[in-house]
Design a protein around this motif. Structure first.
Motif, short mmCIF file in Angstrom:
data_model
loop_
_atom_site.label_atom_id
_atom_site.label_comp_id
_atom_site.label_asym_id
_atom_site.label_seq_id
_atom_site.Cartn_x
_atom_site.Cartn_y
_atom_site.Cartn_z
N SER A 159 0.85 -1.19 0.00
CA SER A 159 0.00 0.00 0.00
C SER A 159 0.88 1.24 0.00
O SER A 159 1.91 1.28 0.66
CB SER A 159 -0.94 0.00 1.21
N SER A 160 0.48 2.23 -0.77
CA SER A 160 1.26 3.46 -0.90
C SER A 160 1.13 4.30 0.36
O SER A 160 0.06 4.40 0.96
CB SER A 160 0.76 4.25 -2.12
N LYS A 161 2.23 4.91 0.77
CA LYS A 161 2.19 5.84 1.91
C LYS A 161 1.63 7.19 1.49
O LYS A 161 1.08 7.92 2.30
CB LYS A 161 3.59 6.01 2.50
N SER A 162 1.77 7.54 0.23
CA SER A 162 1.25 8.81 -0.28
C SER A 162 -0.26 8.79 -0.40
O SER A 162 -0.92 9.81 -0.24
CB SER A 162 1.87 9.14 -1.64
N ASP A 163 -0.82 7.61 -0.71
CA ASP A 163 -2.27 7.46 -0.83
C ASP A 163 -2.60 6.04 -0.41
O ASP A 163 -2.32 5.08 -1.14
CB ASP A 163 -2.73 7.73 -2.26
N THR A 164 -3.19 5.88 0.77
CA THR A 164 -3.42 4.54 1.32
C THR A 164 -4.42 3.71 0.51
O THR A 164 -4.53 2.50 0.72
CB THR A 164 -3.93 4.63 2.77
N SER A 165 -5.15 4.33 -0.40
CA SER A 165 -6.11 3.60 -1.23
C SER A 165 -5.50 3.15 -2.56
O SER A 165 -6.22 2.69 -3.45
CB SER A 165 -7.35 4.46 -1.49
N LEU A 166 -4.19 3.31 -2.71
CA LEU A 166 -3.47 2.84 -3.90
C LEU A 166 -2.58 1.67 -3.48
O LEU A 166 -1.77 1.78 -2.56
CB LEU A 166 -2.61 3.96 -4.49
N PHE A 167 -2.74 0.54 -4.16
CA PHE A 167 -1.91 -0.64 -3.92
C PHE A 167 -1.11 -0.93 -5.19
O PHE A 167 -1.64 -0.78 -6.30
CB PHE A 167 -2.78 -1.85 -3.55
N TYR A 169 1.99 -3.59 -7.18
CA TYR A 169 2.70 -4.86 -7.21
C TYR A 169 3.75 -4.78 -8.31
O TYR A 169 3.45 -4.34 -9.43
CB TYR A 169 1.71 -5.99 -7.50
N SER A 170 4.96 -5.20 -8.00
CA SER A 170 6.04 -5.17 -9.00
C SER A 170 6.93 -6.38 -8.80
O SER A 170 7.52 -6.56 -7.74
CB SER A 170 6.84 -3.87 -8.88
N LYS A 171 7.00 -7.22 -9.82
CA LYS A 171 7.86 -8.39 -9.78
C LYS A 171 8.27 -8.74 -11.20
O LYS A 171 7.42 -9.01 -12.05
CB LYS A 171 7.13 -9.57 -9.13
N GLY A 172 9.57 -8.69 -11.45
CA GLY A 172 10.06 -8.95 -12.80
C GLY A 172 9.55 -7.91 -13.77
O GLY A 172 9.68 -6.70 -13.53
N ASP A 173 8.94 -8.37 -14.85
CA ASP A 173 8.40 -7.43 -15.84
C ASP A 173 6.90 -7.19 -15.64
O ASP A 173 6.24 -6.62 -16.51
CB ASP A 173 8.67 -7.93 -17.26
N ILE A 174 6.35 -7.64 -14.50
CA ILE A 174 4.92 -7.44 -14.23
C ILE A 174 4.74 -6.34 -13.19
O ILE A 174 5.31 -6.39 -12.11
CB ILE A 174 4.26 -8.74 -13.72
N THR A 175 3.96 -5.34 -13.55
CA THR A 175 3.63 -4.25 -12.63
C THR A 175 2.12 -4.04 -12.64
O THR A 175 1.51 -4.01 -13.72
CB THR A 175 4.33 -2.94 -13.03
N MET A 176 1.53 -3.92 -11.47
CA MET A 176 0.09 -3.67 -11.37
C MET A 176 -0.19 -2.59 -10.34
O MET A 176 0.47 -2.54 -9.29
CB MET A 176 -0.65 -4.95 -10.97
N PHE A 177 -1.14 -1.73 -10.66
CA PHE A 177 -1.62 -0.72 -9.73
C PHE A 177 -3.11 -0.97 -9.48
O PHE A 177 -3.86 -1.23 -10.43
CB PHE A 177 -1.44 0.69 -10.28
N MET A 178 -3.52 -0.88 -8.23
CA MET A 178 -4.95 -1.04 -7.91
C MET A 178 -5.43 0.20 -7.16
O MET A 178 -4.91 0.55 -6.11
CB MET A 178 -5.18 -2.29 -7.06
N LEU A 179 -6.42 0.88 -7.74
CA LEU A 179 -7.02 2.07 -7.14
C LEU A 179 -8.36 1.69 -6.53
O LEU A 179 -9.22 1.13 -7.22
CB LEU A 179 -7.23 3.15 -8.21
N VAL A 180 -8.53 1.97 -5.26
CA VAL A 180 -9.74 1.55 -4.55
C VAL A 180 -10.51 2.79 -4.08
O VAL A 180 -9.99 3.60 -3.31
CB VAL A 180 -9.40 0.66 -3.34
N TYR A 181 -11.75 2.92 -4.55
CA TYR A 181 -12.64 3.99 -4.09
C TYR A 181 -13.85 3.29 -3.48
O TYR A 181 -14.81 2.97 -4.16
CB TYR A 181 -13.04 4.89 -5.26
N VAL A 182 -13.74 2.98 -2.17
CA VAL A 182 -14.75 2.21 -1.43
C VAL A 182 -14.92 0.83 -2.09
O VAL A 182 -14.09 -0.04 -1.90
CB VAL A 182 -16.08 2.96 -1.29
N ASP A 183 -15.96 0.63 -2.91
CA ASP A 183 -16.15 -0.67 -3.55
C ASP A 183 -15.97 -0.62 -5.07
O ASP A 183 -16.24 -1.61 -5.76
CB ASP A 183 -17.52 -1.26 -3.20
N ASP A 184 -15.52 0.50 -5.59
CA ASP A 184 -15.19 0.61 -7.02
C ASP A 184 -13.68 0.54 -7.17
O ASP A 184 -12.94 1.26 -6.50
CB ASP A 184 -15.71 1.94 -7.60
#
Length: 484
Positions: A146-154, A156-171
């Motif tokens: 989880s990001s310290k700058s925005d706790t609702s941003l998660f 993931y980074s491993k090798g050549d795979i990067t993912m960002f997850m933005l959470v706005y309650v249930d969206d």
């Protein structure tokens, strides 16, 4: 009952037993067509007592600037953007406190018994925190941070795979460098949560996401039309500026509105505020009418209606995010010295771009009175710098390589000299110390402050009312475009 949300217990003396009710809603798609009929059992959380049946409260709401920043990265890199909807998200959260509720109307099983909640319900004060706790625990197990700058941003980074997850309650938005990785993530999450895969990102928080040749356009056309319809102005006469350049709003102008009209005014201004998520051209005018919510007059009511008439003229306008190789953080900062007639405070504004994409902006009255235009500009510059530091920190956390030094441009030579020249003591000793951190950033070569002429100032429309031609240039510079 399938979710084992509660079990029935006999009531004992001294329990705080809250009530509940059914809420019915018609859900519609982006084009306004019927999606589904929805019924939800909601607890009357306003009857909860602090320290007895709830402690901490928290709502996971991702910042708008974070959403635009992640979208800018994803579009520039050609990543996939998926949209998820947490079905009955709050019902997944486990409760730590003892909460008692009356049985739901129409579904009473044992007379005289009450529900002891084991899991959260919508309406409970701690429900968002319980859902966030469960979701974040699962994501951390899957390797997300989880990001310290925005706790609702998660992320993931491993090798050549990067993912960002933005959470706005249930969206939820998932930006990923790999389609397969996204599918694996959804499979893992679906084992524990009822998540609905809505496919490619197209409609999020009332914002329509439309694909164009070299990027995407964020627009709130449906929401804007709903606002116009709600106040019976769908067929109003359109105008081409949100505020009249010849009229300056003041608390003393006009006659006070009655209680009913004041309530309508506040409701309208609140609805207009949400439009500024994708419409920076409305920021200054909406901020102006927001300043009179406590005691609106007929003059401010007319100004709010003029914004609606401008909205009618520009209902299809949206914010474009383009594909670009540049990740330079650059900003424009401006201030209108002593522009408010009521308290002579200045209005400061800024626009921050990542490459060509606008990701953050502000139009806000300053908290203190400035004694010179240089001071007002310097305060605006400091506010822009604080936001730049936040964006740079976010990039550092995400492992995104950006140029070390950000650029900020202002149209006041005095403010530029103050940012790099520690000699004008007589002129600056009355300015608050907290604004001087700009100098430190410049000295460490993390910030470049450049002078530009007023005619080239992109942030001009965040501090003052513009004429038609200036407004057209302002919207073009902010990458606002019409979508048919």
């Amino acid at each position: 009952m399938k979710n084992n949300t509660w079990h029935l217990v006999p009531p004992t003396k001294g329990l705080n037993i809250i009530d509940c009710k059914w809420v019915y809603k018609i859900k519609r798609k982006a084009d306004g067509s019927l999606d589904r009929y929805k019924a939800r059992l909601v607890a009357k959380g306003f009857k909860q007592r602090y320290g007895i049946d709830y402690e901490d409260t928290f709502s996971l709401v991702v910042k708008a600037a974070t959403i635009r920043t992640i979208l800018s990265i994803a579009v520039s890199r050609g990543w996939s953007l998926r949209q998820l909807d947490g079905q009955n998200a709050f019902l997944h959260g486990a409760l730590e406190e003892d909460v008692y509720m009356k049985q739901p109307p129409g579904y009473e099983q044992k007379d005289g018994y009450v529900c002891k909640l084991d899991k959260a319900l919508y309406g409970l004060k701690q429900a968002p925190r319980a859902w966030y706790s469960r979701l974040s625990t699962k994501l951390h197990e899957l390797g997300f941070k989880s990001s310290k700058s925005d706790t609702s941003l998660f992320f993931y980074s491993k090798g050549d795979i990067t993912m960002f997850m933005l959470v706005y309650v249930d969206d939820i938005i998932v930006a990923s460098s790999s389609h397969d990785a996204t599918n694996v993530l959804l499979k893992n999450l679906n084992r524990e949560f009822a998540l609905k895969d809505l496919g490619e990102l197209h409609y999020f928080l009332g914002i329509e996401v439309k694909k164009v040749n070299d990027g995407i356009v964020l627009t709130q056309e449906k929401y804007a039309k709903d606002v116009l319809r709600r106040v019976n102005m769908s067929e109003c006469k359109a105008v081409n500026t949100p505020l009249s350049i010849s009229e300056i709003l003041s608390a003393q102008g006009g006659t006070p509105l009655g209680p009913e009209d004041s309530t309508k005014y506040r409701s309208l201004v609140g609805a207009l505020q949400y439009l500024t998520l994708t419409r920076p051209d409305l920021s200054f005018s909406v901020n102006k009418v927001c300043q009179y919510l406590h005691a609106p007059t007929t003059e401010q009511g007319v100004a709010a209606k003029r914004i609606l008439r401008y909205l009618k003229h520009t209902v299809k306008l949206g914010l474009k995010i383009s594909k670009s190789n540049s990740l330079l953080v650059n900003a424009f900062s401006d201030a209108d010295w002593a522009g408010c007639l009521d308290d002579r405070r200045s209005t400061g504004g800024f626009a921050i771009f990542i490459g060509p994409n606008l990701v953050s902006w502000s139009a806000r009255k300053q908290a203190t009175v400035s004694r010179s235009s240089t001071e007002a500009e310097y305060k605006a510059l400091a506010n822009a710098t604080a936001k730049i530091i936040w964006i740079q920190t976010l990039f550092l956390e995400l492992g995104v390589q950006v140029p070390r030094a950000a650029k900020v441009r202002c149209d006041n030579i005095g403010a530029k000299y103050l940012s790099s020249n520690p000699v004008f003591h007589a002129r600056i000793k009355h300015i608050e110390v907290d604004y001087h951190f700009v100098r430190e950033r410049v000295a460490r070569k993390l910030l470049q402050v450049e002078y530009i002429s007023t005619t080239d100032q992109v942030a001009d429309g965040f501090t003052k009312t513009l004429a038609v031609r200036q407004l057209e240039m302002f919207t073009n510079n902010l990458n606002l475009t019409c979508i048919d």
